[in-house]
Scaffold this active site. Structure first.
Site, short mmCIF file in Angstrom:
data_model
loop_
_atom_site.label_atom_id
_atom_site.label_comp_id
_atom_site.label_asym_id
_atom_site.label_seq_id
_atom_site.Cartn_x
_atom_site.Cartn_y
_atom_site.Cartn_z
N ASP A 1 -9.40 -4.68 -6.69
CA ASP A 1 -9.34 -5.12 -5.29
C ASP A 1 -10.65 -4.75 -4.60
OD1 ASP A 1 -8.78 -5.43 -2.52
OD2 ASP A 1 -6.65 -5.06 -2.88
N HIS B 1 -7.68 -8.69 -4.66
CA HIS B 1 -6.92 -8.49 -3.43
C HIS B 1 -5.91 -9.62 -3.22
CE1 HIS B 1 -6.14 -6.79 0.50
NE2 HIS B 1 -6.33 -7.98 1.06
N SER C 1 -1.57 -6.82 2.41
CA SER C 1 -2.75 -6.34 3.12
C SER C 1 -2.36 -5.82 4.51
CB SER C 1 -3.78 -7.48 3.19
OG SER C 1 -5.05 -6.99 3.52
#
Length: 272
Positions: free
Chosen positions: A224, A252, A95
């Site tokens: 996600d 995610h 991320s």
């Protein structure tokens, strides 16, 4: 605790276990190096040296009033890798950490980095603008700012549901993982988390991606709900030596909930 003090006096906490080729893990917002527990254990047992830091303002690192921006995050990493004299390293980011990885490699990694892995990464840019019409509207990030800045305890308790895809049919909340996400988030600085939203949503990594010539693996879940999947093929296309693996139905937070799959694919990439 193992820490280094970077040039502005902020202490950066890190874990450094094992010997062999180093693998450096860069965590997502608003978490800490603990989010890599499963990967740290797996790759340690595979014979690698594993290192995970807490980004400034996160986890056990210092809660500086300034420097909660991508370039400072990356400068901190450059100081850490120099202090540990890391060479031939693999850098893996999830991320926000994916953005941190690619900018570190582009700006500071020459001669030190062998390969990189971007997982559910914010690259090339998240925010919706004229050059990125498929991006996420600013209103979404403003809502995250409001929740983070002013009702953080409850907001962070609710956030993992979409993060791990537990709001999908047939999925059940894993309470230990949810509470661990909350624990990590609440360890950090509310100011760093608030200002970090701009860092992960508005930083443009296009030129960084274009300039990185080492092999880079891009991993992204097709379900996600935090960083849209359409980011991944765009990032992979910009990389001179990029490879994309996508996962139908993965969320995610797939490094945690789908660790067996993710770890095996990363290991194969490292060994290739």
């Amino acid at each position: 605790m193992s820490t280094i003090k970077v040039k502005d006096g902020t202490e950066i906490y890190y874990k450094d276990w094992g010997t062999g080729q180093p693998i450096v893990f860069h965590h997502g917002w608003p978490l800490s190096g603990d989010d890599w527990d499963t990967q740290m254990m797996f790759f340690l047992q595979q014979g690698y040296r594993v290192i995970a830091h807490d980004r400034r303002g996160h986890g056990r690192s210092g809660q500086s009033a300034n420097g909660n921006d991508m370039d400072t995050y990356v400068a901190d990493i450059a100081e850490l890798t120099a202090a540990l004299d890391l060479k031939d390293a693999i850098h893996i980011g999830h991320s926000t950490g994916g953005g941190e990885v690619i900018r570190y490699v582009a700006k500071h990694g020459k001669g030190r980095v062998a390969k990189a892995v971007l997982i559910s990464a914010v690259t090339p840019i998240m925010i919706q603008n004229e050059s990125n019409p498929e991006g996420v509207p600013m209103a979404i990030f403003d809502e995250i700012r409001q929740g983070t800045g002013f009702t953080r305890a409850q907001y962070f308790y609710d956030f993992p549901v979409a993060f791990y895809g537990w709001n999908r049919d047939g999925k059940k909340v894993q309470e230990g993982i949810k509470h661990n996400w909350w624990r990590q988030g609440m360890m950090g600085s509310v100011l760093a988390h608030y200002e970090g939203i701009k860092a992960f949503s508005e930083s443009d990594f296009t030129e960084d991606l274009k300039s990185v010539e080492i092999p880079v693996l891009v991993l992204h879940g097709e379900d996600d709900q935090i960083v849209p999947f359409n980011q991944a093929p765009r990032a992979a296309k910009l990389l001179p030596n990029g490879k994309l693996i996508s996962y139908p139905g993965f969320p995610h937070g797939m490094p945690t909930t789908e660790a067996d799959t993710i770890n095996k694919d990363i290991l194969a990439f490292i060994k290739a």
